[in-house]
Design a protein around this motif. Structure first.
Motif, PDB file in Angstrom:
ATOM      1  N   LEU A 106       0.818  -1.205   0.000  1.00 10.03           N
ATOM      2  CA  LEU A 106       0.000   0.000   0.000  1.00 10.03           C
ATOM      3  C   LEU A 106       0.857   1.264   0.000  1.00 10.03           C
ATOM      4  O   LEU A 106       1.969   1.280   0.533  1.00 10.03           O
ATOM      5  CB  LEU A 106      -0.917   0.007   1.228  1.00 10.03           C
ATOM      6  CG  LEU A 106      -2.051  -1.025   1.224  1.00 10.03           C
ATOM      7  CD1 LEU A 106      -2.785  -1.001   2.560  1.00 10.03           C
ATOM      8  CD2 LEU A 106      -3.020  -0.767   0.080  1.00 10.03           C
ATOM      9  N   PRO A 107       0.327   2.352  -0.563  1.00 11.50           N
ATOM     10  CA  PRO A 107       1.040   3.633  -0.527  1.00 11.50           C
ATOM     11  C   PRO A 107       0.993   4.229   0.875  1.00 11.50           C
ATOM     12  O   PRO A 107       0.210   3.781   1.720  1.00 11.50           O
ATOM     13  CB  PRO A 107       0.262   4.498  -1.519  1.00 11.50           C
ATOM     14  CG  PRO A 107      -1.127   3.934  -1.474  1.00 11.50           C
ATOM     15  CD  PRO A 107      -0.954   2.457  -1.296  1.00 11.50           C
ATOM     16  N   GLU A 108       1.792   5.233   1.105  1.00  8.55           N
ATOM     17  CA  GLU A 108       1.828   5.860   2.419  1.00  8.55           C
ATOM     18  C   GLU A 108       0.449   6.412   2.789  1.00  8.55           C
ATOM     19  O   GLU A 108      -0.379   6.706   1.929  1.00  8.55           O
ATOM     20  CB  GLU A 108       2.863   6.972   2.450  1.00  8.55           C
ATOM     21  CG  GLU A 108       2.556   8.181   1.582  1.00  8.55           C
ATOM     22  CD  GLU A 108       3.596   9.283   1.770  1.00  8.55           C
ATOM     23  OE1 GLU A 108       3.387  10.135   2.654  1.00  8.55           O
ATOM     24  OE2 GLU A 108       4.591   9.281   1.034  1.00  8.55           O
ATOM     25  N   ALA A 109       0.232   6.527   4.091  1.00  6.30           N
ATOM     26  CA  ALA A 109      -1.094   6.906   4.582  1.00  6.30           C
ATOM     27  C   ALA A 109      -1.028   8.066   5.564  1.00  6.30           C
ATOM     28  O   ALA A 109      -0.047   8.214   6.303  1.00  6.30           O
ATOM     29  CB  ALA A 109      -1.770   5.708   5.244  1.00  6.30           C
ATOM     30  N   PHE A 110      -2.085   8.862   5.549  1.00  5.46           N
ATOM     31  CA  PHE A 110      -2.270   9.934   6.527  1.00  5.46           C
ATOM     32  C   PHE A 110      -3.590   9.651   7.226  1.00  5.46           C
ATOM     33  O   PHE A 110      -4.652   9.655   6.597  1.00  5.46           O
ATOM     34  CB  PHE A 110      -2.307  11.293   5.829  1.00  5.46           C
ATOM     35  CG  PHE A 110      -2.420  12.460   6.787  1.00  5.46           C
ATOM     36  CD1 PHE A 110      -1.395  12.747   7.664  1.00  5.46           C
ATOM     37  CD2 PHE A 110      -3.545  13.269   6.781  1.00  5.46           C
ATOM     38  CE1 PHE A 110      -1.487  13.820   8.549  1.00  5.46           C
ATOM     39  CE2 PHE A 110      -3.650  14.348   7.653  1.00  5.46           C
ATOM     40  CZ  PHE A 110      -2.610  14.631   8.540  1.00  5.46           C
ATOM     41  N   LEU A 111      -3.525   9.363   8.519  1.00  7.92           N
ATOM     42  CA  LEU A 111      -4.703   8.988   9.285  1.00  7.92           C
ATOM     43  C   LEU A 111      -5.077  10.107  10.244  1.00  7.92           C
ATOM     44  O   LEU A 111      -4.220  10.607  10.980  1.00  7.92           O
ATOM     45  CB  LEU A 111      -4.445   7.705  10.073  1.00  7.92           C
ATOM     46  CG  LEU A 111      -3.900   6.501   9.288  1.00  7.92           C
ATOM     47  CD1 LEU A 111      -3.702   5.313  10.219  1.00  7.92           C
ATOM     48  CD2 LEU A 111      -4.833   6.132   8.145  1.00  7.92           C
ATOM     49  N   VAL A 112      -6.350  10.472  10.241  1.00  6.09           N
ATOM     50  CA  VAL A 112      -6.858  11.519  11.127  1.00  6.09           C
ATOM     51  C   VAL A 112      -7.869  10.894  12.076  1.00  6.09           C
ATOM     52  O   VAL A 112      -8.780  10.168  11.651  1.00  6.09           O
ATOM     53  CB  VAL A 112      -7.535  12.658  10.336  1.00  6.09           C
ATOM     54  CG1 VAL A 112      -8.127  13.691  11.290  1.00  6.09           C
ATOM     55  CG2 VAL A 112      -6.543  13.306   9.378  1.00  6.09           C
ATOM     56  N   SER A 113      -7.702  11.155  13.367  1.00  2.15           N
ATOM     57  CA  SER A 113      -8.660  10.667  14.354  1.00  2.15           C
ATOM     58  C   SER A 113      -9.072  11.803  15.282  1.00  2.15           C
ATOM     59  O   SER A 113      -8.319  12.754  15.494  1.00  2.15           O
ATOM     60  CB  SER A 113      -8.063   9.514  15.177  1.00  2.15           C
ATOM     61  OG  SER A 113      -6.899   9.940  15.875  1.00  2.15           O
ATOM     62  N   CYS A 114     -10.275  11.701  15.815  1.00  2.00           N
ATOM     63  CA  CYS A 114     -10.800  12.678  16.771  1.00  2.00           C
ATOM     64  C   CYS A 114     -10.989  11.994  18.122  1.00  2.00           C
ATOM     65  O   CYS A 114     -11.463  10.852  18.187  1.00  2.00           O
ATOM     66  CB  CYS A 114     -12.142  13.239  16.287  1.00  2.00           C
ATOM     67  SG  CYS A 114     -12.018  14.277  14.823  1.00  2.00           S
ATOM     68  N   GLU A 115     -10.635  12.688  19.184  1.00  2.00           N
ATOM     69  CA  GLU A 115     -10.710  12.101  20.517  1.00  2.00           C
ATOM     70  C   GLU A 115     -12.138  11.701  20.873  1.00  2.00           C
ATOM     71  O   GLU A 115     -12.389  10.587  21.340  1.00  2.00           O
ATOM     72  CB  GLU A 115     -10.167  13.082  21.566  1.00  2.00           C
ATOM     73  CG  GLU A 115     -10.290  12.597  22.995  1.00  2.00           C
ATOM     74  CD  GLU A 115      -9.561  11.293  23.257  1.00  2.00           C
ATOM     75  OE1 GLU A 115     -10.026  10.514  24.103  1.00  2.00           O
ATOM     76  OE2 GLU A 115      -8.528  11.045  22.607  1.00  2.00           O
ATOM     77  N   TYR A 116     -13.124  12.584  20.644  1.00  2.00           N
ATOM     78  CA  TYR A 116     -14.501  12.311  21.051  1.00  2.00           C
ATOM     79  C   TYR A 116     -15.291  11.641  19.920  1.00  2.00           C
ATOM     80  O   TYR A 116     -16.379  12.053  19.558  1.00  2.00           O
ATOM     81  CB  TYR A 116     -15.176  13.603  21.495  1.00  2.00           C
ATOM     82  CG  TYR A 116     -14.468  14.268  22.649  1.00  2.00           C
ATOM     83  CD1 TYR A 116     -14.351  13.639  23.878  1.00  2.00           C
ATOM     84  CD2 TYR A 116     -13.887  15.522  22.500  1.00  2.00           C
ATOM     85  CE1 TYR A 116     -13.685  14.233  24.938  1.00  2.00           C
ATOM     86  CE2 TYR A 116     -13.218  16.134  23.554  1.00  2.00           C
ATOM     87  CZ  TYR A 116     -13.122  15.475  24.772  1.00  2.00           C
ATOM     88  OH  TYR A 116     -12.455  16.072  25.805  1.00  2.00           O
ATOM     89  N   ASP A 117     -14.709  10.580  19.394  1.00  2.00           N
ATOM     90  CA  ASP A 117     -15.300   9.849  18.273  1.00  2.00           C
ATOM     91  C   ASP A 117     -15.242   8.370  18.612  1.00  2.00           C
ATOM     92  O   ASP A 117     -14.169   7.836  18.924  1.00  2.00           O
ATOM     93  CB  ASP A 117     -14.512  10.138  16.991  1.00  2.00           C
ATOM     94  CG  ASP A 117     -15.041   9.401  15.777  1.00  2.00           C
ATOM     95  OD1 ASP A 117     -16.107   8.757  15.883  1.00  2.00           O
ATOM     96  OD2 ASP A 117     -14.391   9.466  14.722  1.00  2.00           O
TER      97      ASP A 117
END
Length: 406
Positions: A335-346
Motif C-alpha cells: 500500500l502507498p503511504e497513509a495519513f490517518l486523522v482521528s478525533c478524541e470524542y469519536d
C-alpha cells in the motif's frame, strides 16, 4: 370552512413543536457532550436540529411519503448556499452513471497538477456533492490540486457494496486518463471521510498490483471505520453517546447499509456473530491490544466475546466484507503511504490506531494526526459560521499541509 383553515395550521404547528420538544428531550436524555469539548452549546444546538430533522424523516417514512435519508439529504442540500470561487472552475460530470464533480484551479499551470479523489462521508445515508462542495473547493484552492468528488449511490435505493463500487469505478475511470484533467498520474491521492475513508482503504487495496493504472501516491483516511466486527473497543465504550455518531446511529447505519434486520443489532454489538476461530486468528488486529493505555480511560475489555451464535453469524456475515484492516499481508505491504486523522470524542477513534499499527507492521509509512477536541463529522463544519469549530479548521489545515508535502 373558516374553522378548518384555522385548525389545520394550528395542528401542524402543534405537531412540529411536539417533534422539536421530543428531539430536545432525546438529546439531553440520551447524549453526552464532554465538558472539555470546546463550544458545547453549539454542538447541542446542532445535534438537536439533526435529531429534529431525522425524526421528521422517520415520520414521513412511516407514512409512506418519503424515506428518511432522502428527506434529510433534500433538506440539507436546499439549505446549503454554494458560493462560487473565482479561483476554482467547477464541472459536473458523469463517469458512466456515476455523478462526479471536478474542481480545477482556474489559474494556468506550467506543469500537471496533483490530483485528489474525494469520497464523502454520511454512512451511505447522508452527504452529497453539494454538502461537500465547499470542502472540495477549499482543498483544490489551498493545495493547488485538481479535486474529484464522487457522488456515489446511497440508501434507500442502494446498499453496500454499490456505494463502494461506485467509488472504485469512478477512481479507475479517472486513473485511466488523468492527463485529460491536467493531473500528473504519479501524484494522485485518494481521500475520504468517515465511511468514505473506509472506501479509500478498500479502493487503495483493490488497486494494488494494477499494472494498467498509475500507482496511488497516498491515501488519506479521516475518522475511518476499518472494521465493524469488534464494537467493544475503548473509544466505542467511552464515546458511544457523543454526537454526531452515537452507538444508536452507528447501528442504524450498519443495519441499513448492509441490509441487516435490526433485530440482530445486539448480536453485532456483543460479538456473538463472530466465529471463535475467526476471532483467534484476527484478534491481534481487532482487539484493544494496540490501543495505548492512556486512551483506555476506565475501559474494561471483556475476557471473552459473547457466546457464539451460528444463526447470528449466518444472518450477518456480510459485515466481514467491510474489513479493510484484515486484508492479506501481501496486499497491506504494497500500500502507498497513509495519513490517518482521528478525533478524541469519536467512537471510531480506535479504528485509526488499529489501522496505523497494521500498516506500520508491514513497513507502510504512516502519519497520524489526532485532534484532542474533535468529534465525528466535525470536518464538514469548517466553514459553517457561526457553527464552525476550531477542530474543524485544524483538520482541514492538517490535510492541506499533508497534501502539499507530497
Amino acid at each position: 370552512m373558516a374553522v378548518l383553515w384555522l385548525v389545520l395550521p394550528l395542528s401542524l404547528l402543534i405537531f412540529f413543536l411536539g417533534v422539536f420538544v421530543w428531539a430536545v428531550l432525546k438529546h439531553f436524555l440520551t447524549t453526552d457532550v464532554p465538558s472539555t469539548l470546546k463550544h458545547p452549546i453549539k454542538l447541542r444546538i446542532l445535534h438537536c436540529a439533526f435529531l429534529y430533522v431525522t425524526t421528521l424523516g422517520d415520520i414521513l417514512e412511516k407514512l409512506g411519503i418519503c424515506s428518511m435519508p432522502r428527506f434529510v439529504r433534500f433538506l440539507h442540500d436546499r439549505l446549503i448556499i454554494i458560493k462560487k470561487d473565482p479561483k476554482i472552475l467547477v464541472t459536473n460530470l458523469y463517469f458512466g452513471t456515476i455523478p462526479v464533480r471536478l474542481f480545477q484551479p482556474s489559474a494556468a499551470s506550467c506543469s500537471p497538477r496533483r490530483g485528489v479523489i474525494f469520497y464523502h462521508g454520511g454512512g451511505v445515508m447522508f452527504g452529497s456533492l453539494d454538502s461537500y462542495h465547499s470542502l472540495c473547493s477549499y482543498l483544490a484552492r489551498e493545495t493547488d490540486s485538481v479535486v474529484l468528488c464522487v457522488g456515489y449511490r446511497k440508501l434507500p435505493d442502494y446498499h453496500y457494496p454499490i456505494s463502494y463500487e461506485d467509488c472504485l469505478n469512478a477512481t479507475i475511470h479517472f486513473l485511466k486518463g488523468p492527463e485529460a484533467y491536467g493531473v500528473d498520474p504519479l501524484r494522485v491521492v485518494i481521500c475520504g471521510e468517515s465511511v468514505g475513508a473506509a472506501f479509500v482503504a478498500m479502493a487503495t487495496q483493490n488497486l494494488v498490483g494494477r499494472t494498467d493504472l498509475p500507482r496511488i501516491r497516498a491515501q488519506i483516511l479521516i475518522c475511518s471505520p476499518v472494521q465493524i466486527i469488534n464494537l467493544q473497543l475503548p473509544s466505542f465504550q467511552q464515546y458511544k453517546n457523543v454526537p454526531f455518531l452515537t452507538e444508536e446511529m452507528t447501528m442504524n447505519f450498519v443495519c441499513k447499509c448492509m441490509a441487516i434486520d435490526v433485530s440482530w443489532k445486539d448480536a453485532i454489538l456483543n460479538g456473538s456473530c463472530i466465529p471463535p476461530d475467526f476471532w483467534r486468528k484476527h484478534r491481534k488486529w481487532l482487539s484493544s491490544d494496540n490501543i495505548p493505555d492512556r486512551l483506555k480511560k476506565e475501559y474494561q475489555e471483556p475476557q471473552v466475546l459473547e457466546a457464539f451464535n451460528e444463526s447470528a453469524y449466518l444472518e450477518n456475515k456480510q459485515i466481514f466484507d467491510l474489513t479493510p484492516i484484515l486484508a492479506d499481508d501481501e496486499i497491506i505491504s504494497q500500500l502507498p503511504e497513509a495519513f490517518l486523522v482521528s478525533c478524541e470524542y469519536d467512537l471510531l477513534r480506535d479504528h485509526s490506531l488499529l489501522y496505523k499499527k497494521r500498516l506500520e507492521e508491514h513497513g507502510v509509512p504512516v502519519s497520524w494526526y489526532h485532534i484532542e477536541d474533535g468529534f465525528h463529522g466535525c470536518i464538514i463544519l469548517f466553514d459553517k459560521k457561526p457553527f464552525h469549530f476550531p477542530c474543524s479548521q485544524n483538520i482541514m489545515n492538517a490535510v492541506v499541509s499533508y497534501i502539499k508535502s507530497l
